[in-house]
Design a protein around this motif. Sequence first.
Motif, PDB file in Angstrom:
ATOM      1  N   TRP A 189      -3.472   7.088 -13.902  1.00 26.32           N
ATOM      2  CA  TRP A 189      -4.092   6.085 -13.030  1.00 26.32           C
ATOM      3  C   TRP A 189      -3.158   5.686 -11.895  1.00 26.32           C
ATOM      4  N   ASP A 190      -3.763   5.427 -10.755  1.00 26.96           N
ATOM      5  CA  ASP A 190      -3.092   4.892  -9.573  1.00 26.96           C
ATOM      6  C   ASP A 190      -3.196   3.372  -9.651  1.00 26.96           C
ATOM      7  N   CYS A 191      -2.069   2.688  -9.741  1.00 28.83           N
ATOM      8  CA  CYS A 191      -2.094   1.275 -10.151  1.00 28.83           C
ATOM      9  C   CYS A 191      -1.603   0.274  -9.108  1.00 28.83           C
ATOM     10  N   HIS A 192      -0.990   0.752  -8.017  1.00 29.92           N
ATOM     11  CA  HIS A 192      -0.508  -0.176  -6.996  1.00 29.92           C
ATOM     12  C   HIS A 192      -1.536  -0.308  -5.871  1.00 29.92           C
ATOM     13  N   GLY A 193      -1.232  -1.151  -4.899  1.00 33.19           N
ATOM     14  CA  GLY A 193      -2.019  -1.155  -3.684  1.00 33.19           C
ATOM     15  C   GLY A 193      -2.814  -2.414  -3.410  1.00 33.19           C
ATOM     16  N   LEU A 194      -3.342  -2.413  -2.194  1.00 31.16           N
ATOM     17  CA  LEU A 194      -3.998  -3.589  -1.644  1.00 31.16           C
ATOM     18  C   LEU A 194      -5.255  -4.038  -2.392  1.00 31.16           C
ATOM     19  N   PRO A 195      -6.143  -3.150  -2.828  1.00 35.05           N
ATOM     20  CA  PRO A 195      -7.351  -3.644  -3.506  1.00 35.05           C
ATOM     21  C   PRO A 195      -7.046  -4.507  -4.722  1.00 35.05           C
ATOM     22  N   ILE A 196      -6.000  -4.148  -5.449  1.00 35.16           N
ATOM     23  CA  ILE A 196      -5.631  -4.965  -6.602  1.00 35.16           C
ATOM     24  C   ILE A 196      -5.080  -6.312  -6.140  1.00 35.16           C
ATOM     25  N   HIS A 243      -2.606   3.320  12.597  1.00 31.89           N
ATOM     26  CA  HIS A 243      -3.848   2.634  12.257  1.00 31.89           C
ATOM     27  C   HIS A 243      -3.480   1.333  11.553  1.00 31.89           C
ATOM     28  N   TRP A 244      -4.047   0.262  12.037  1.00 31.62           N
ATOM     29  CA  TRP A 244      -3.728  -1.053  11.480  1.00 31.62           C
ATOM     30  C   TRP A 244      -5.023  -1.759  11.103  1.00 31.62           C
ATOM     31  N   CYS A 245      -5.122  -2.154   9.829  1.00 26.65           N
ATOM     32  CA  CYS A 245      -6.280  -2.908   9.371  1.00 26.65           C
ATOM     33  C   CYS A 245      -5.960  -4.395   9.464  1.00 26.65           C
ATOM     34  N   MET A 246      -6.782  -5.108  10.200  1.00 20.62           N
ATOM     35  CA  MET A 246      -6.529  -6.540  10.376  1.00 20.62           C
ATOM     36  C   MET A 246      -6.852  -7.317   9.110  1.00 20.62           C
ATOM     37  N   ASP A 247      -7.741  -6.766   8.278  1.00 19.31           N
ATOM     38  CA  ASP A 247      -8.045  -7.425   7.003  1.00 19.31           C
ATOM     39  C   ASP A 247      -6.932  -7.175   5.989  1.00 19.31           C
ATOM     40  N   CYS A 248      -6.402  -5.939   5.985  1.00 22.19           N
ATOM     41  CA  CYS A 248      -5.287  -5.628   5.092  1.00 22.19           C
ATOM     42  C   CYS A 248      -4.000  -6.301   5.563  1.00 22.19           C
ATOM     43  N   GLY A 249      -3.873  -6.481   6.880  1.00 22.66           N
ATOM     44  CA  GLY A 249      -2.613  -6.960   7.435  1.00 22.66           C
ATOM     45  C   GLY A 249      -1.506  -5.948   7.262  1.00 22.66           C
ATOM     46  N   SER A 250      -1.875  -4.653   7.340  1.00 21.76           N
ATOM     47  CA  SER A 250      -0.902  -3.606   7.056  1.00 21.76           C
ATOM     48  C   SER A 250      -1.298  -2.320   7.766  1.00 21.76           C
ATOM     49  N   ALA A 251      -0.292  -1.455   7.925  1.00 21.27           N
ATOM     50  CA  ALA A 251      -0.545  -0.117   8.438  1.00 21.27           C
ATOM     51  C   ALA A 251      -1.343   0.676   7.413  1.00 21.27           C
ATOM     52  N   LEU A 252      -2.069   1.669   7.891  1.00 25.59           N
ATOM     53  CA  LEU A 252      -2.843   2.540   7.030  1.00 25.59           C
ATOM     54  C   LEU A 252      -2.404   3.987   7.243  1.00 25.59           C
ATOM     55  N   ALA A 253      -2.538   4.785   6.186  1.00 23.70           N
ATOM     56  CA  ALA A 253      -2.299   6.211   6.308  1.00 23.70           C
ATOM     57  C   ALA A 253      -3.585   6.888   6.777  1.00 23.70           C
ATOM     58  N   GLU A 254      -3.469   8.141   7.205  1.00 23.15           N
ATOM     59  CA  GLU A 254      -4.642   8.891   7.650  1.00 23.15           C
ATOM     60  C   GLU A 254      -5.707   8.923   6.555  1.00 23.15           C
ATOM     61  N   ALA A 255      -5.277   9.059   5.311  1.00 25.30           N
ATOM     62  CA  ALA A 255      -6.221   9.173   4.209  1.00 25.30           C
ATOM     63  C   ALA A 255      -6.954   7.864   3.930  1.00 25.30           C
ATOM     64  N   GLN A 284       3.084  -3.385   4.489  1.00 20.42           N
ATOM     65  CA  GLN A 284       3.648  -4.726   4.536  1.00 20.42           C
ATOM     66  C   GLN A 284       2.982  -5.596   3.463  1.00 20.42           C
ATOM     67  N   ARG A 285       3.161  -5.174   2.191  1.00 20.47           N
ATOM     68  CA  ARG A 285       2.555  -5.875   1.083  1.00 20.47           C
ATOM     69  C   ARG A 285       3.586  -6.063  -0.031  1.00 20.47           C
ATOM     70  N   MET A 286       3.121  -6.576  -1.195  1.00 20.68           N
ATOM     71  CA  MET A 286       4.058  -6.873  -2.280  1.00 20.68           C
ATOM     72  C   MET A 286       3.886  -5.985  -3.516  1.00 20.68           C
ATOM     73  N   TRP A 287       2.645  -5.472  -3.763  1.00 24.44           N
ATOM     74  CA  TRP A 287       2.370  -4.779  -5.016  1.00 24.44           C
ATOM     75  C   TRP A 287       2.496  -3.277  -4.814  1.00 24.44           C
ATOM     76  N   GLY A 288       3.725  -2.797  -4.975  1.00 29.20           N
ATOM     77  CA  GLY A 288       3.957  -1.374  -4.807  1.00 29.20           C
ATOM     78  C   GLY A 288       5.424  -1.034  -4.975  1.00 29.20           C
ATOM     79  N   VAL A 289       5.722   0.253  -4.958  1.00 29.64           N
ATOM     80  CA  VAL A 289       7.094   0.718  -5.096  1.00 29.64           C
ATOM     81  C   VAL A 289       7.836   0.457  -3.792  1.00 29.64           C
TER      82      VAL A 289
END
Length: 933
Positions: free
Chosen positions: A95-102, A186-198, A466-471
């Motif tokens: 399972w992929d467990c880090h990231g913004l949705p969580i 690519h910058w998501c204003m809702d995420c407040g973070s850069a995004l990868a192409e994927a 630019q988040r907290m839940w990740g490596v």
Amino acid sequence: MVDYKQTLNLPTTDFPMKGDLARREPDLLKWWQAREIYQQLRVQAKGRPQFILQDGPPYANGAIHLGHAINKVLKDIVVKSRSLDGYDAPYIPGWDCHGLPIEHQIEKARGKEVKHLEPRAFRQACREYAAEQVNGQREDFKRLGVMGDWDNPYLTMEPKFEAEQLRAFAKILRNGHVYKGLKPVHWCMDCGSALAEAEVEYEDRTSPAIDVRFSVLDQADFAKRTQLIASTRPINIIIWTTTPWTLPANQAVALGPEIRYGVYELSDELLVLAIDLADSVFKRAKLEGAKLLAEVPGAALEGLQLKHPFYARTVPVVLGDHVTLDAGTGAVHTAPGHGQEDYVVGIKYQLAIDNPVGGDGRFLSNTPLFAGEKVFDANPHVIEVLKEHGKLLHQEKLLHSYPHCWRHKTPVIFRATPQWFISMEQAGLRVGALREIAKVQWMPGWGESRIGSMIANRPDWCISRQRMWGVPIALFIHRITGELHPNSAELVDRVAALVEQQGIDAWFELDAQQLLGAEAEHYEKVTDIMDVWFDSGVVHHCVPTLRPEIVAPADLYLEGSDQHRGWFHSSLLTSIALHDRAPYKAVLTHGFTIDDKGRKMSKSLGNVILPQKVVGTLGADVLRLWVAATDYSNEMSLSDEILKRVTDSYRRIRNTARFLLGNLAGFDASHAVPLHEMVDLDRWAVLRTQQLQQELLEAYRKYEFHLIYQKIHNFCSVDLGAFYLDVVNDRVYTTAAQSHSRRSAQTAMRIITEAMVRWLAPVLSFTAEEIWKFMPTAQRAESVFLTTWFQLPETLAPSIDWSQLLELRSAVSRELEKLRVAGAIGAPLDASVTLYAAEAPYKLLSSLGDELRFVFITSEAIVRPLAEKPSDAIATNDNSNNAVWISAHPVEFAKCVRCWHKRPDVGHYAAHPELCGRCVSNVDGPGEVRRYA
């Protein structure tokens, strides 16, 4: 009166008539777990050749949907079939467990409280939520019958995995692929973070499309370049853009060096635009009477100075290969802080990388005219300012494809910020990836060109968030120069050791002095975390390192077709950066689900089918059969009606197994008849089974599961149901229990069942295990999954050409059906058939003698020379020049109460007045001997 039913060998078995899968399957799950079947298989398979399917981690958020079920079932079919094929094929789910949705789930659940959570507490809340989601999804995957090491999956949030990910990052750093740069991402204003192409998907969006004047400052310079007389009227180069909000960051206007540009005269100004696009511009702007004064290539205008439309800023004309004639004016507004191609041109011409937009999507407070405005809300204001300055030539609305955040489904912006990147060029990553793509087997084949074009054209990979839940990106940068610490890779390895013991909080709470000593005052920690696509992208490295039963590169990656831009992509880049090879030998993709009308499944349409509901009502095996039966290389259609048809197909396969098992009751190895002594039809059945097994094994190895479904279903319906079992039904019921004829049929049935239960096991896993439990044998593996494909006996061809008889049987059945519809007979055994045959078929048919009636399941079958054919005989149309003709009519003899055949000798035996002579022999005498049927 004698009860002759007691003299019949009626099938006796506890194998249930109805599947009742939804109720029975959970018991088998518990049995697999209690008996540790997967663990037994690992011990048993040790030392075999390995086959590794690397599981791509689903995201630990929300219940599984139909796409998850398809993916896991396909993987399970692959792994189980490879195990049956004699491989050691472990399956480690993950399972992929880090990231913004969580993070967002925690923010939503905690509300205002989240603002007061300490970072450690916030990360702990994310960890607990992810663990809860993993547990829920795991139970659903297990309920699908997917077999694997469910008690020991890999989780990207496990400290050992996080530590190994950091070690992988350190190696990539050593190999020269990582750098820090100020680039538009690519910058998501809702995420407040850069995004990868994927993490970006494209959806239609309506935007303002505007044509804007950029005025030439030095008209004498322009006249010299165009060989025109200096004009007193304004000269304007016209740009076209769908992002007015980026004009405050404009630093240049780009032209195509070889594009031909025209200087057009209007009553009060001169306009410069691409000749090929001029008519469309004049038409939409409703400009008439334009006169072409001069024609120049874009290269001739390089360096020309222009005035910004509303700021006191001079901007140059630059040249760029990205300028095309697809749309617009042939002149491109260039803001290096808001676009990748603009950035490349900006670096070439040393333009300012200006980004006046903050992370919240608002213009910074020092932005003239637009301070504090949200960028998309500012579009009308920018257009109004252009009007005020006389720089707006035209405006309209345009529906076009625009990048959106794949999580929030909201439009994103390009925004230049300091980020960490993996370079595609500086250490040969792009070249290496393209080289390795060509070595991989892509299924379907178009996958190679798809991922190849993505790699060839993609920008550098932004891996920082630019988040907290990740490596963490565990680096130290100099407080003044911004340079990396010279021993960065070694320091990351040391951080990895801490993370392995304490988790990622070890970095965020680390005192720099612990690692840097006196140097600590000159360096600061990077606070960014890694892109979650990097987490999953290094699975190919971390899992084999942590799990010795897994080797790399994997034999197969299997995911949805969207993963060419996702997991296949990130895995390839990290593997090249780490090991200079692809992480997989083969890549297989499957399509997405649609309903039976071709519509995408969505809650608003009410056409969503939940796998949990299907499993809870019809059973997992029905869902698994649908997955196998569908050509997964295309979109996969599902509806209640389709499920009904699949259920009918399942029932046909199950009932075939039930018939076989029922007639094998009491049969063991000592009863088996040698192949050369078997009845001819039974040898045909074994040969057909052998031929089919070769076809099925090839289909399993080629991942052609829909062919497996078709072939097995056809075997059960046609070869067995409509022919072989139909014919031998009488023989196994009515001949003596220990007779050679019956034992021959039982031997064939046992061989068929032994082969078929294994064919079914990868797809109908629960049903196959249930069949296995009811199969008659003293020495047997505990589970069908602890076996390999059945070793069929050597081929011994039958002496009769049964394919010809099958065609003839179909023709006879058509004539019998006509009699039945007419009311002349009730069943085939009420009929007599006479065949009039030419010399060659006459010899074949005559050789069967009285056994021919058992082939047709009629009470009588007579063969006559073709010369005796009556006028009312019917041609068989069997492509043999009408070599056989048929005459069928009701039979007038009495019916044997035991075998139901209508025979002339019924009533001739005083001891058994209701039986035919054949049944009398089978009940009291030596029993019949069967050669062919």
